[in-house]
Design an enzyme around this catalytic site. Sequence first.
Site, PDB file in Angstrom:
ATOM      1  N   GLY A   1      70.617  54.718 -19.215  1.00  0.00           N
ATOM      2  CA  GLY A   1      69.668  55.697 -19.736  1.00  0.00           C
ATOM      3  C   GLY A   1      69.225  56.732 -18.727  1.00  0.00           C
TER       4      GLY A   1
ATOM      5  N   TYR B   1      62.188  58.304 -16.789  1.00  0.00           N
ATOM      6  CA  TYR B   1      61.854  57.083 -16.062  1.00  0.00           C
ATOM      7  C   TYR B   1      63.088  56.451 -15.426  1.00  0.00           C
ATOM      8  CZ  TYR B   1      56.998  57.096 -17.656  1.00  0.00           C
ATOM      9  OH  TYR B   1      55.672  57.406 -17.865  1.00  0.00           O
TER      10      TYR B   1
ATOM     11  N   ASP C   1      77.488  54.387 -24.769  1.00  0.00           N
ATOM     12  CA  ASP C   1      76.703  54.532 -25.989  1.00  0.00           C
ATOM     13  C   ASP C   1      76.269  53.143 -26.415  1.00  0.00           C
ATOM     14  OD1 ASP C   1      75.532  54.886 -28.481  1.00  0.00           O
ATOM     15  OD2 ASP C   1      76.612  56.776 -28.753  1.00  0.00           O
TER      16      ASP C   1
ATOM     17  N   LEU D   1      66.305  53.472 -22.185  1.00  0.00           N
ATOM     18  CA  LEU D   1      66.809  54.350 -23.241  1.00  0.00           C
ATOM     19  C   LEU D   1      66.180  54.008 -24.574  1.00  0.00           C
ATOM     20  CD1 LEU D   1      69.334  52.867 -25.158  1.00  0.00           C
ATOM     21  CD2 LEU D   1      70.196  52.691 -22.838  1.00  0.00           C
TER      22      LEU D   1
ATOM     23  N   LEU E   1      61.709  49.598 -20.710  1.00  0.00           N
ATOM     24  CA  LEU E   1      60.520  50.445 -20.834  1.00  0.00           C
ATOM     25  C   LEU E   1      60.010  50.391 -22.264  1.00  0.00           C
ATOM     26  CD1 LEU E   1      59.553  52.146 -18.375  1.00  0.00           C
ATOM     27  CD2 LEU E   1      62.001  51.747 -18.268  1.00  0.00           C
TER      28      LEU E   1
ATOM     29  N   TYR F   1      56.297  51.091 -24.975  1.00  0.00           N
ATOM     30  CA  TYR F   1      55.170  52.001 -25.169  1.00  0.00           C
ATOM     31  C   TYR F   1      54.122  51.312 -26.034  1.00  0.00           C
ATOM     32  CZ  TYR F   1      52.682  56.374 -26.141  1.00  0.00           C
ATOM     33  OH  TYR F   1      51.737  57.350 -26.254  1.00  0.00           O
TER      34      TYR F   1
ATOM     35  N   TYR G   1      54.075  58.676 -33.474  1.00  0.00           N
ATOM     36  CA  TYR G   1      55.195  57.918 -32.881  1.00  0.00           C
ATOM     37  C   TYR G   1      55.862  57.166 -34.032  1.00  0.00           C
ATOM     38  CZ  TYR G   1      57.594  55.365 -29.087  1.00  0.00           C
ATOM     39  OH  TYR G   1      58.522  54.838 -28.206  1.00  0.00           O
TER      40      TYR G   1
ATOM     41  N   LYS H   1      59.622  49.217 -30.497  1.00  0.00           N
ATOM     42  CA  LYS H   1      58.980  48.782 -29.248  1.00  0.00           C
ATOM     43  C   LYS H   1      58.352  47.395 -29.421  1.00  0.00           C
ATOM     44  CE  LYS H   1      60.004  52.274 -26.567  1.00  0.00           C
ATOM     45  NZ  LYS H   1      61.179  52.102 -25.666  1.00  0.00           N
TER      46      LYS H   1
ATOM     47  N   LEU I   1      54.903  60.478 -20.273  1.00  0.00           N
ATOM     48  CA  LEU I   1      55.612  61.315 -19.292  1.00  0.00           C
ATOM     49  C   LEU I   1      56.383  62.392 -20.057  1.00  0.00           C
ATOM     50  CD1 LEU I   1      56.790  61.570 -16.255  1.00  0.00           C
ATOM     51  CD2 LEU I   1      58.759  60.318 -17.175  1.00  0.00           C
TER      52      LEU I   1
ATOM     53  N   ARG J   1      62.655  64.362 -21.327  1.00  0.00           N
ATOM     54  CA  ARG J   1      63.412  65.010 -22.405  1.00  0.00           C
ATOM     55  C   ARG J   1      63.208  64.282 -23.741  1.00  0.00           C
ATOM     56  NH1 ARG J   1      68.673  67.969 -22.371  1.00  0.00           N
ATOM     57  NH2 ARG J   1      69.401  67.842 -24.510  1.00  0.00           N
TER      58      ARG J   1
HETATM   59  P1  NAD Z   1      64.781  60.097 -21.040  1.00  0.00           P
HETATM   60  O1  NAD Z   1      65.193  61.196 -21.925  1.00  0.00           O
HETATM   61  O2  NAD Z   1      64.827  60.330 -19.563  1.00  0.00           O
HETATM   62  O3  NAD Z   1      65.583  58.769 -21.310  1.00  0.00           O
HETATM   63  C1  NAD Z   1      66.118  58.375 -22.541  1.00  0.00           C
HETATM   64  C2  NAD Z   1      67.613  58.240 -22.330  1.00  0.00           C
HETATM   65  O4  NAD Z   1      68.204  57.525 -23.393  1.00  0.00           O
HETATM   66  C3  NAD Z   1      68.330  59.588 -22.255  1.00  0.00           C
HETATM   67  O5  NAD Z   1      69.013  59.684 -21.025  1.00  0.00           O
HETATM   68  C4  NAD Z   1      69.314  59.517 -23.417  1.00  0.00           C
HETATM   69  O6  NAD Z   1      70.515  60.177 -23.130  1.00  0.00           O
HETATM   70  C5  NAD Z   1      69.506  58.015 -23.530  1.00  0.00           C
HETATM   71  N1  NAD Z   1      70.072  57.538 -24.786  1.00  0.00           N
HETATM   72  C6  NAD Z   1      69.650  57.799 -26.055  1.00  0.00           C
HETATM   73  N2  NAD Z   1      70.438  57.154 -26.946  1.00  0.00           N
HETATM   74  C7  NAD Z   1      71.352  56.452 -26.224  1.00  0.00           C
HETATM   75  C8  NAD Z   1      72.440  55.595 -26.574  1.00  0.00           C
HETATM   76  N3  NAD Z   1      72.739  55.328 -27.842  1.00  0.00           N
HETATM   77  N4  NAD Z   1      73.180  55.054 -25.579  1.00  0.00           N
HETATM   78  C9  NAD Z   1      72.890  55.320 -24.291  1.00  0.00           C
HETATM   79  N5  NAD Z   1      71.874  56.119 -23.892  1.00  0.00           N
HETATM   80  C10 NAD Z   1      71.117  56.677 -24.859  1.00  0.00           C
HETATM   81  O7  NAD Z   1      63.284  59.729 -21.511  1.00  0.00           O
HETATM   82  P2  NAD Z   1      62.238  58.624 -21.036  1.00  0.00           P
HETATM   83  O8  NAD Z   1      60.976  59.008 -21.734  1.00  0.00           O
HETATM   84  O9  NAD Z   1      62.222  58.466 -19.571  1.00  0.00           O
HETATM   85  O10 NAD Z   1      62.770  57.298 -21.728  1.00  0.00           O
HETATM   86  C11 NAD Z   1      63.147  56.138 -21.040  1.00  0.00           C
HETATM   87  C12 NAD Z   1      62.444  54.926 -21.640  1.00  0.00           C
HETATM   88  O11 NAD Z   1      61.042  55.029 -21.377  1.00  0.00           O
HETATM   89  C13 NAD Z   1      62.586  54.805 -23.159  1.00  0.00           C
HETATM   90  O12 NAD Z   1      62.740  53.455 -23.506  1.00  0.00           O
HETATM   91  C14 NAD Z   1      61.246  55.317 -23.643  1.00  0.00           C
HETATM   92  O13 NAD Z   1      60.915  54.842 -24.935  1.00  0.00           O
HETATM   93  C15 NAD Z   1      60.350  54.744 -22.578  1.00  0.00           C
HETATM   94  N6  NAD Z   1      58.990  55.289 -22.524  1.00  0.00           N
HETATM   95  C16 NAD Z   1      58.777  56.618 -22.377  1.00  0.00           C
HETATM   96  C17 NAD Z   1      57.482  57.119 -22.347  1.00  0.00           C
HETATM   97  C18 NAD Z   1      57.234  58.605 -22.183  1.00  0.00           C
HETATM   98  O14 NAD Z   1      56.106  59.057 -22.422  1.00  0.00           O
HETATM   99  N7  NAD Z   1      58.209  59.382 -21.760  1.00  0.00           N
HETATM  100  C19 NAD Z   1      56.383  56.239 -22.446  1.00  0.00           C
HETATM  101  C20 NAD Z   1      56.630  54.869 -22.576  1.00  0.00           C
HETATM  102  C21 NAD Z   1      57.934  54.404 -22.622  1.00  0.00           C
END
Ligand code: NAD
Length: 286
Positions: free
Chosen positions: A9, A16, A73, A121, A170, A172, A182, A190, A220, A223
């Site tokens: 991811g 993250y 994937d 991811l 990760l 939420y 959400y 989640k 955060l 993307r």
């Molecule tokens: P991010 O966009 O950096 O990461 C998400 C990644 O998932 C991306 O790189 C995307 O290409 C990848 N992805 C999506 N579908 C996929 C698949 N089928 N196979 C492989 N990769 C796939 O965003 P992020 O917010 O850093 O997310 C990372 C984790 O943190 C997630 O689990 C998200 O739910 C969790 N999270 C995020 C927040 C926030 O506010 N950003 C808060 C709590 C938890």
Amino acid sequence: SGKRAFIAGVADDNGYGWAIAKALAAAGAEILVGTWVPALNIFETSLRRGKFDESRKLPDGSLMEITKVYPLDAVFDSLEDVPEDVKANKRYAGSSKWTVKEVAETVKDDFGSIDILVHSLANGPEVTKPLLETSRSGYLAAVSASSYSFISLLQHFLPIMNPGGASISLTYIASERTIPGYGGGMSSAKAALESDTRVLAFEAGRKGKIRVNTISAGPLGSRAAKAIGFIEKMIEYSYVNAPLQKELLAEEVGNAAAFLVSPLASAITGSTVYVDNGLNTMALAV
Ligand code: NAD
């Protein structure tokens, strides 16, 4: 140090996953990443052209090295699961061996074993829809990409994980408290991920002496989060209402992840650990 980590991811330097990779690299781990197939080209090109060099900087001044980027994937477990239209899709046809099983096999062929598995991811095609308006396929897609993907990764990587190793994902707080907006079954996904963390901690602990934890992270502007549409509001809400009134840095989640997968956390497994400036403890907006 001396450990090898696979981080699923990572597709840019904002999320993250990237921050966790950096924290693990700073602690001396070798870094392998799994990048979503449709994002692979631009990520590799940007890496090669030095677009991420500034954010590759580690505390000692050196640059994080990513030993290998694997196309991945995580909604497909093996080649037999891939529908024809995906196989024929130009972006997917351009790379190979990107199902979870094939990636684990390739990592085994390349390196033999890993110590740390990171799941960073999530994807919910209907995330902007209220749960009450979510379709069955949208709901199942959210759970497939965001929850089962972790089960699949652990299932396929566990046989090549060294005993004493650890995994982290990760999550939420929308899993346990209602966060309007959400949607699309992401809150359900989640909740599943957190419950699975407990069950998988038992199973992987007994089977391979592997620890399983999840970090409930604060908001955060990644993307993925921007795609949900209200992330700036959540960041502001947290800043105003959390016990610690400061920006939450991806680096802080990276550091917590590095701790949780390290021997310093050798008795911690099955836990959901909040890294959110303490926002989860509040019951009243002030
Ligand atoms: P991010 O966009 O950096 O990461 C998400 C990644 O998932 C991306 O790189 C995307 O290409 C990848 N992805 C999506 N579908 C996929 C698949 N089928 N196979 C492989 N990769 C796939 O965003 P992020 O917010 O850093 O997310 C990372 C984790 O943190 C997630 O689990 C998200 O739910 C969790 N999270 C995020 C927040 C926030 O506010 N950003 C808060 C709590 C938890």
